[in-house]
Write an enzyme that holds these catalytic residues in place. Structure first.
Site, PDB file in Angstrom:
ATOM      1  N   ALA A  80      46.039  54.343  42.730  1.00 55.59           N
ATOM      2  CA  ALA A  80      46.349  55.663  43.281  1.00 55.59           C
ATOM      3  C   ALA A  80      46.379  55.668  44.806  1.00 55.59           C
ATOM      4  O   ALA A  80      46.578  56.724  45.409  1.00 55.59           O
ATOM      5  CB  ALA A  80      45.328  56.681  42.768  1.00 55.59           C
ATOM      6  N   ASN A 138      40.427  47.195  36.317  1.00 47.31           N
ATOM      7  CA  ASN A 138      41.339  48.169  36.887  1.00 47.31           C
ATOM      8  C   ASN A 138      41.837  47.694  38.245  1.00 47.31           C
ATOM      9  O   ASN A 138      41.057  47.246  39.078  1.00 47.31           O
ATOM     10  CB  ASN A 138      40.643  49.527  37.036  1.00 47.31           C
ATOM     11  CG  ASN A 138      40.394  50.183  35.689  1.00 47.31           C
ATOM     12  OD1 ASN A 138      41.264  50.842  35.135  1.00 47.31           O
ATOM     13  ND2 ASN A 138      39.206  49.978  35.156  1.00 47.31           N
ATOM     14  N   ASP A 150      33.455  56.273  39.847  1.00 52.89           N
ATOM     15  CA  ASP A 150      34.742  56.391  40.536  1.00 52.89           C
ATOM     16  C   ASP A 150      35.220  57.843  40.460  1.00 52.89           C
ATOM     17  O   ASP A 150      36.428  58.111  40.378  1.00 52.89           O
ATOM     18  CB  ASP A 150      35.782  55.448  39.928  1.00 52.89           C
ATOM     19  CG  ASP A 150      36.986  55.228  40.846  1.00 52.89           C
ATOM     20  OD1 ASP A 150      36.861  55.491  42.063  1.00 52.89           O
ATOM     21  OD2 ASP A 150      38.050  54.817  40.346  1.00 52.89           O
ATOM     22  N   ARG A 195      45.150  30.723  31.517  1.00 56.42           N
ATOM     23  CA  ARG A 195      45.299  29.601  32.455  1.00 56.42           C
ATOM     24  C   ARG A 195      44.785  29.935  33.858  1.00 56.42           C
ATOM     25  O   ARG A 195      44.486  29.038  34.634  1.00 56.42           O
ATOM     26  CB  ARG A 195      46.757  29.139  32.508  1.00 56.42           C
ATOM     27  CG  ARG A 195      47.156  28.295  31.302  1.00 56.42           C
ATOM     28  CD  ARG A 195      48.501  27.620  31.499  1.00 56.42           C
ATOM     29  NE  ARG A 195      49.606  28.562  31.454  1.00 56.42           N
ATOM     30  CZ  ARG A 195      50.216  28.932  30.329  1.00 56.42           C
ATOM     31  NH1 ARG A 195      49.800  28.456  29.165  1.00 56.42           N
ATOM     32  NH2 ARG A 195      51.224  29.775  30.373  1.00 56.42           N
TER      33      ARG A 195
END
Length: 411
Positions: free
Chosen positions: A148, A228, A287, A236
């Site tokens: 954002a 996130n 958050d 790998r």
């Protein structure tokens, strides 16, 4: 209640030394104390007894990443940020948060220069939770994993640490900085942050595992909202997620990682993978954005319009998540239920582990003797019923069935 009074919390179960035990908690001069010297040396008795009615006493919750709440956004309310901090600090008490790091997302340079000097570290009290320092999330992040964050304000590091100082203006009140490790090619910037006592967190990154390991060797010890705004796990090259189990770290170095346990940002299966891979490093963060504690509608985070739909906060007109509206107590309960961990582990992810990230366990995040008397009373289902800072009750749920009983001892 005077700080010089001796307070005995009894009929309770306390979280101490990775156990929940039936034991009284004693407070004197705003600190948690060992009662034995009182009895056997000073011959003193408590001035106040608190009947906790079988509650669990846990250290107060610590939120290392919170953008705002209750209609206030730390990156947006520039002219009255002090009042905004105070409003959020007060509101957090009901959710058991006794300390937090106000978080500024990627913003114009002039915003940093105005806001950073205004957010001071301060102890909590009856007016609100304590401020542990600012968390600067950006602008030295990946454009490809901006989430954002406003792309026009993202910065590159071209001249080393001088770029950092020019953008932020001051680091005096800063405790955490989130950077993408690939923008610091040598690790010199991370090293300079750490030398100034600032925790470096890795996030909003397109970097691979080697980038993360280089930053960890330079002194970084935290990962911002795992899964996130970073490359997804690949067999790998597992990216930053691979830091949870890497064997390429300096001796004695621990990796901590924030995770948003709200049922939206992180799937329950991903929570379980992270928890089982590295339970000692898991740190619950909210958050939370300005809409936390508000009803559905359009609000703001930084310069972005944010729309609240149900339990989701998205950039208005899109499906992009831009922060959580979860509260810390909810995150603790959701995490416990999703992972199947015990109460001790769930509580330590919101208390001990964030304190370890900042290196403040001598005062916060535990109920050890000598720690600050910042703690909460919870029921067996981990709902908060009272919040204490410096041994003073600063919030309770006003429920006669659950609230603690104060009884002054008569001599």
């Amino acid at each position: 209640m005077s700080s010089s009074e001796i307070i005995q919390f009894h009929n309770c179960y306390i979280l101490r030394d990775h156990k929940i035990i039936k034991e009284d908690l004693w407070v004197h001069n705003k600190k948690i104390i060992n009662p034995e010297p009182l009895f056997f040396v000073e011959k003193k008795s408590p001035n106040i007894q608190v009947d906790c009615r079988g509650a669990i006493i846990s250290p107060g919750f610590i939120d290392l990443q919170i953008n705002g709440g209750f209609g206030l956004d730390f990156s947006h309310n520039v002219d009255d940020v002090e009042a905004g901090i105070q409003k959020v600090a007060k509101g957090l008490l009901r959710y058991g948060v006794t300390s937090f790091c106000p978080t500024l997302i990627t913003s114009p340079v002039q915003i940093y220069h105005k806001i950073i000097p205004k957010i001071k570290k301060q102890n909590g009290d009856k007016n609100g939770a304590g401020v542990l320092g600012i968390h600067l999330e950006g602008p030295f992040i990946s454009r490809d994993k901006k989430g954002a964050h406003s792309v026009q304000h993202i910065k590159y590091i071209e001249s080393g640490f001088q770029d950092i100082l020019e953008v932020y203006g001051s680091l005096d009140n800063v405790s955490i900085v989130t950077v993408a490790p690939e923008v610091d090619k040598t690790g010199d910037v991370v090293e300079k942050f750490v030398k100034q006592g600032i925790t470096v967190s890795l996030g909003h990154s397109s970097g691979n595992l080697a980038d993360g390991e280089r930053a960890m060797h330079a002194g970084a010890n935290f990962i911002t909202h795992l899964f996130n705004a970073m490359l997804p796990f690949h067999h790998r090259d597992p990216g930053l997620v691979g830091l949870l189990t890497t064997d390429s770290l300096p001796p004695g170095r621990s990796v901590y990682y924030g995770i948003i346990s709200d049922g939206i940002h992180t799937h329950p299966s991903a929570l379980r993978i992270a928890y089982r891979s590295n339970p000692e490093g898991l740190v619950l963060v909210t958050d939370a954005v300005s809409a936390m504690g508000l009803e559905a509608g359009t609000h703001y985070i930084g310069e972005q319009a944010v729309e609240i739909k149900g339990h989701r906060a998205i950039i208005a007109g899109t499906s992009t998540l831009c922060g959580s509206i979860a509260t810390m107590d909810m995150c603790v309960r959701y995490f416990k239920n999703a992972t199947g961990c015990n109460k001790i582990e769930a509580l330590e992810c919101a208390t001990l582990h964030p304190a370890q990230v900042l290196g403040i366990t001598s005062s916060k995040g535990t109920l050890d003797f000598g720690s600050d008397a910042d703690f909460i009373l919870l029921d067996q289902d981990l709902h908060v019923h009272a919040t204490f800072i410096s041994g003073e009750c600063v919030w309770d749920d006003d429920n006669p069935e659950t609230q603690c009983l104060y009884k002054r001892v008569q001599y």
